[in-house]
Scaffold this motif. Sequence first.
Motif, mmCIF file in Angstrom:
data_model
loop_
_atom_site.group_PDB
_atom_site.id
_atom_site.type_symbol
_atom_site.label_atom_id
_atom_site.label_comp_id
_atom_site.label_asym_id
_atom_site.label_seq_id
_atom_site.Cartn_x
_atom_site.Cartn_y
_atom_site.Cartn_z
ATOM 1 N N PHE A 67 60.452 60.768 130.519
ATOM 2 C CA PHE A 67 61.248 59.558 130.750
ATOM 3 C C PHE A 67 60.727 58.778 131.952
ATOM 4 O O PHE A 67 60.564 57.551 131.889
ATOM 5 C CB PHE A 67 62.723 59.922 130.947
ATOM 6 C CG PHE A 67 63.600 58.745 131.218
ATOM 7 C CD1 PHE A 67 63.941 57.874 130.192
ATOM 8 C CD2 PHE A 67 64.073 58.492 132.496
ATOM 9 C CE1 PHE A 67 64.745 56.769 130.433
ATOM 10 C CE2 PHE A 67 64.871 57.395 132.749
ATOM 11 C CZ PHE A 67 65.208 56.528 131.721
ATOM 12 N N ILE A 68 60.453 59.471 133.046
ATOM 13 C CA ILE A 68 59.928 58.806 134.244
ATOM 14 C C ILE A 68 58.570 58.175 133.943
ATOM 15 O O ILE A 68 58.285 57.044 134.354
ATOM 16 C CB ILE A 68 59.844 59.801 135.425
ATOM 17 C CG1 ILE A 68 61.256 60.166 135.884
ATOM 18 C CG2 ILE A 68 59.037 59.222 136.578
ATOM 19 C CD1 ILE A 68 61.305 61.326 136.867
ATOM 20 N N THR A 69 57.733 58.900 133.199
ATOM 21 C CA THR A 69 56.417 58.364 132.830
ATOM 22 C C THR A 69 56.561 57.111 131.981
ATOM 23 O O THR A 69 55.824 56.136 132.160
ATOM 24 C CB THR A 69 55.621 59.424 132.056
ATOM 25 O OG1 THR A 69 55.458 60.569 132.878
ATOM 26 C CG2 THR A 69 54.259 58.893 131.653
ATOM 27 N N MET A 70 57.500 57.135 131.056
ATOM 28 C CA MET A 70 57.697 55.965 130.202
ATOM 29 C C MET A 70 58.174 54.765 131.015
ATOM 30 O O MET A 70 57.728 53.638 130.778
ATOM 31 C CB MET A 70 58.657 56.290 129.070
ATOM 32 C CG MET A 70 58.049 57.210 128.051
ATOM 33 S SD MET A 70 59.196 57.547 126.721
ATOM 34 C CE MET A 70 58.114 58.388 125.578
ATOM 35 N N LEU A 71 59.047 54.979 131.978
ATOM 36 C CA LEU A 71 59.475 53.883 132.850
ATOM 37 C C LEU A 71 58.299 53.338 133.661
ATOM 38 O O LEU A 71 58.095 52.122 133.747
ATOM 39 C CB LEU A 71 60.574 54.347 133.799
ATOM 40 C CG LEU A 71 61.979 54.485 133.234
ATOM 41 C CD1 LEU A 71 62.925 55.026 134.305
ATOM 42 C CD2 LEU A 71 62.478 53.156 132.709
ATOM 43 N N LEU A 72 57.520 54.249 134.255
ATOM 44 C CA LEU A 72 56.370 53.821 135.056
ATOM 45 C C LEU A 72 55.327 53.117 134.198
ATOM 46 O O LEU A 72 54.689 52.162 134.654
ATOM 47 C CB LEU A 72 55.751 55.033 135.776
ATOM 48 C CG LEU A 72 56.607 55.676 136.864
ATOM 49 C CD1 LEU A 72 55.918 56.908 137.426
ATOM 50 C CD2 LEU A 72 56.912 54.680 137.968
ATOM 51 N N THR A 73 55.143 53.563 132.965
ATOM 52 C CA THR A 73 54.211 52.897 132.062
ATOM 53 C C THR A 73 54.717 51.503 131.708
ATOM 54 O O THR A 73 53.946 50.544 131.684
ATOM 55 C CB THR A 73 54.009 53.723 130.776
ATOM 56 O OG1 THR A 73 53.478 55.002 131.133
ATOM 57 C CG2 THR A 73 53.061 53.038 129.816
ATOM 58 N N GLY A 74 55.987 51.391 131.430
ATOM 59 C CA GLY A 74 56.573 50.092 131.097
ATOM 60 C C GLY A 74 56.426 49.076 132.214
ATOM 61 O O GLY A 74 56.240 47.883 131.967
ATOM 62 N N PHE A 75 56.484 49.526 133.454
ATOM 63 C CA PHE A 75 56.329 48.635 134.599
ATOM 64 C C PHE A 75 54.872 48.485 135.039
ATOM 65 O O PHE A 75 54.581 47.786 136.000
ATOM 66 C CB PHE A 75 57.173 49.119 135.785
ATOM 67 C CG PHE A 75 58.646 48.949 135.567
ATOM 68 C CD1 PHE A 75 59.195 47.691 135.345
ATOM 69 C CD2 PHE A 75 59.493 50.045 135.561
ATOM 70 C CE1 PHE A 75 60.559 47.524 135.143
ATOM 71 C CE2 PHE A 75 60.857 49.892 135.358
ATOM 72 C CZ PHE A 75 61.382 48.629 135.146
ATOM 73 N N GLY A 76 53.954 49.178 134.358
ATOM 74 C CA GLY A 76 52.525 49.056 134.666
ATOM 75 C C GLY A 76 52.054 49.905 135.832
ATOM 76 O O GLY A 76 50.900 49.800 136.253
ATOM 77 N N ALA A 99 50.891 57.997 126.557
ATOM 78 C CA ALA A 99 50.227 57.617 125.306
ATOM 79 C C ALA A 99 51.232 57.117 124.273
ATOM 80 O O ALA A 99 50.972 56.147 123.560
ATOM 81 C CB ALA A 99 49.440 58.801 124.760
ATOM 82 N N VAL A 100 52.381 57.775 124.194
ATOM 83 C CA VAL A 100 53.398 57.368 123.216
ATOM 84 C C VAL A 100 53.955 55.989 123.555
ATOM 85 O O VAL A 100 54.024 55.107 122.694
ATOM 86 C CB VAL A 100 54.536 58.415 123.138
ATOM 87 C CG1 VAL A 100 55.708 57.892 122.335
ATOM 88 C CG2 VAL A 100 54.015 59.700 122.534
ATOM 89 N N ILE A 101 54.345 55.778 124.791
ATOM 90 C CA ILE A 101 54.957 54.493 125.146
ATOM 91 C C ILE A 101 53.925 53.376 125.163
ATOM 92 O O ILE A 101 54.243 52.230 124.849
ATOM 93 C CB ILE A 101 55.731 54.571 126.488
ATOM 94 C CG1 ILE A 101 56.695 53.398 126.639
ATOM 95 C CG2 ILE A 101 54.796 54.618 127.667
ATOM 96 C CD1 ILE A 101 57.827 53.416 125.672
#
Length: 151
Positions: A67-76, A99-101
């Motif tokens: 979840f944290i990784t997906m948030l950080l990925t979403g914000f770049g 990779a998923v997000i």
Amino acid sequence: MSDPQVNYKDYEKTQEPKRPLLKNCIKAFLIGGLICVFGQVISTIYMYFFDFTEQTVGNPTVATLIFITMLLTGFGIYDRIAQFAGAGTAVPVTGFGNAVISAAIEHRTEGFVQGVGGNMFKLAGSVILFGVFSAFIIAFIKTIFSYWSGA
């Protein structure tokens, strides 16, 4: 007379910059290790504050890291960390979440079902498939050895 393609390849090799292999390995090791330490801190928090045991804390820890990784990925932010650390961010479970997000973000213009859902699970599907298949093979081998040993 020499072959121009061979000459060009030789010239290309002399102009190619040397990769700092040792430096890249150290960065990957340190950042990957920090991600794992962060995961251990999350596990400890779950065990201390939420009464999880060592056997039950794994799933919520992995879910939190993804979840944290997906948030950080979403914000770049995760992409910048990955650019710096290389394989150090790809090897822990956070690499899977990234990779998923990333696939979902990249294909969001195609719609939620065919774009986000379809492309997001291209990677997840293969990971789940090989995970389940590997677990089946290991359980099968363990069953055979248990049967032969008479346990």
